[in-house]
Design a protein around this motif. Structure first.
Motif, short mmCIF file in Angstrom:
data_model
loop_
_atom_site.label_atom_id
_atom_site.label_comp_id
_atom_site.label_asym_id
_atom_site.label_seq_id
_atom_site.Cartn_x
_atom_site.Cartn_y
_atom_site.Cartn_z
N PRO A 221 98.88 97.06 -55.14
CA PRO A 221 99.98 96.88 -54.19
C PRO A 221 99.53 96.49 -52.79
CG PRO A 221 100.36 98.82 -55.53
CD PRO A 221 98.97 98.35 -55.84
N ALA A 222 98.29 96.83 -52.43
CA ALA A 222 97.82 96.57 -51.06
C ALA A 222 96.78 95.47 -50.98
CB ALA A 222 97.25 97.86 -50.46
N ASP A 223 96.42 94.84 -52.11
CA ASP A 223 95.35 93.84 -52.12
C ASP A 223 95.92 92.49 -52.48
OD1 ASP A 223 93.02 92.47 -52.17
OD2 ASP A 223 92.14 93.50 -53.88
N PHE A 224 95.79 91.53 -51.58
CA PHE A 224 96.32 90.20 -51.82
C PHE A 224 95.25 89.22 -52.29
CE2 PHE A 224 99.11 92.18 -48.69
CZ PHE A 224 100.34 92.03 -49.31
N ASN A 225 94.02 89.64 -52.36
CA ASN A 225 92.93 88.82 -52.88
C ASN A 225 92.46 89.43 -54.19
OD1 ASN A 225 92.82 87.02 -50.64
ND2 ASN A 225 91.75 88.59 -49.47
N PHE A 226 92.69 88.73 -55.29
CA PHE A 226 92.36 89.30 -56.59
C PHE A 226 92.08 88.18 -57.59
CE2 PHE A 226 96.94 89.05 -55.94
CZ PHE A 226 97.34 88.24 -57.00
N TRP A 227 91.45 88.57 -58.69
CA TRP A 227 91.19 87.64 -59.78
C TRP A 227 92.45 87.48 -60.62
CZ3 TRP A 227 86.89 84.77 -60.03
CH2 TRP A 227 85.77 85.19 -59.32
N ARG A 228 92.63 86.30 -61.20
CA ARG A 228 93.77 86.08 -62.09
C ARG A 228 93.38 85.15 -63.24
NH1 ARG A 228 95.27 83.55 -57.53
NH2 ARG A 228 97.03 84.90 -57.03
N VAL A 229 93.99 85.40 -64.38
CA VAL A 229 93.90 84.52 -65.55
C VAL A 229 95.31 84.42 -66.12
CG1 VAL A 229 92.93 84.11 -67.83
CG2 VAL A 229 91.53 85.22 -66.08
N TYR A 230 95.90 83.24 -66.01
CA TYR A 230 97.25 83.01 -66.50
C TYR A 230 97.19 81.95 -67.61
CZ TYR A 230 98.86 85.23 -62.14
OH TYR A 230 99.07 86.10 -61.10
N ALA A 231 97.58 82.31 -68.81
CA ALA A 231 97.60 81.38 -69.94
C ALA A 231 99.01 81.28 -70.48
CB ALA A 231 96.64 81.85 -71.03
N GLY A 232 99.38 80.09 -70.96
CA GLY A 232 100.73 79.97 -71.48
C GLY A 232 101.05 78.62 -72.05
N LEU A 233 102.34 78.36 -72.17
CA LEU A 233 102.88 77.10 -72.66
C LEU A 233 103.81 76.52 -71.60
CD1 LEU A 233 103.81 78.10 -76.33
CD2 LEU A 233 101.83 76.75 -75.60
N LYS A 234 103.89 75.19 -71.59
CA LYS A 234 104.78 74.54 -70.62
C LYS A 234 105.61 73.48 -71.34
CE LYS A 234 103.57 74.00 -66.32
NZ LYS A 234 102.92 73.51 -65.07
N PRO A 235 106.81 73.85 -71.81
CA PRO A 235 107.74 72.84 -72.32
C PRO A 235 108.28 72.01 -71.15
CG PRO A 235 108.31 75.05 -73.06
CD PRO A 235 107.32 75.21 -71.95
N GLY A 236 108.56 70.74 -71.42
CA GLY A 236 109.09 69.89 -70.37
C GLY A 236 109.91 68.75 -70.95
N TYR A 237 110.63 68.07 -70.06
CA TYR A 237 111.44 66.92 -70.47
C TYR A 237 111.27 65.81 -69.43
CZ TYR A 237 115.41 63.99 -71.69
OH TYR A 237 116.21 62.91 -72.03
#
Length: 235
Positions: A143-159
């Motif tokens: 909650p107090a740390d704005f610098n952090f590691w991230r891994v975001y995986a997913g799908l992206k449908p589009g038109y």
């Protein structure tokens, strides 16, 4: 004496006000334990083309811009795991030597351009999309740390709501916007990995750009896209 009396009275009545201000300051510094992360995103990518027919190759700069909003929904108490569902917009350009035109009967023409035989200044197609990214998110945030590691995986449908193929040479230009062979519905796998504000972004299309019936020189024109770039997330 009168001055001293009024000074004491003024100090006495100002104490509640000071106490209230201190309480307000304390409330401002309260940590939000129900925080959400990375609601908005802005990104830029270099676009690569794969699964190309022979004689067709990529040339010139190909790039993309991406932006949107994702609803962050934490799924564990520490809020380090979350599901993200959103809505976005994207523009992508692809420079290559595949000419897209139309004959007198209104049928689409695909032709590989050889610069030794056909001189041209520009040959590229551009796509404009609305997208609905879906991400499974892991981050090392607190909650107090704005610098952090991230891994975001997913799908992206589009038109693809607008498509433009643009061929330019001296005193001649061919623009194609209606293409029955185009797969307007897009689906890609995505991955964003990084620390703090710097995040590497990857996208790989899971379906071809053109339908399986599109042929050129007895070869099927599929064409898949791969994007690599930077993604910036904003609360």
């Amino acid at each position: 004496m009168k001055f001293l009396f009024f000074a004491i009275i003024a100090c006495f009545f100002s104490l509640p006000i000071l106490a209230q201000e201190n309480n307000d300051e304390e409330q401002i510094t309260i940590i939000d334990s129900l925080y959400r992360e990375d609601q908005f995103y802005v990104g830029f990518s270099f676009n690569l083309l794969g699964d190309l027919p022979r004689k067709v190759s990529q040339s010139g700069f190909s790039g993309g811009a991406h932006l949107g909003f994702i609803r962050d929904m934490p799924v564990n108490e520490a809020r380090t795991l979350a599901l993200g569902i959103g809505l976005g917009w994207s523009i992508n350009t692809y420079g290559q030597n595949l000419f897209i035109g139309e004959n007198e009967g209104g049928e689409t023409i695909f032709q590989a351009l050889d610069k030794n035989e056909v001189a041209f200044d520009t040959n590229r197609f551009t796509s404009y999309l609305v997208e609905a990214p879906i991400e499974f998110r892991w981050r090392s945030s607190t909650p107090a740390d704005f610098n952090f590691w991230r891994v975001y995986a997913g799908l992206k449908p589009g038109y693809i709501y607008y498509f433009k193929s643009n061929f330019k040479q001296h005193n001649n230009q061919v623009v194609q916007t209606k293409l029955d062979e185009l797969n307007r519905f897009r689906l890609g796998a995505t991955l964003a990995v990084g620390y703090s504000k710097v995040n590497f972004y990857f996208y790989y299309s899971l379906n071809p750009f053109f339908d399986g019936k599109t042929r050129f020189s007895q070869e099927t024109i599929g064409v898949k896209t791969f994007k690599i770039g930077l993604m910036f997330y904003i609360l």
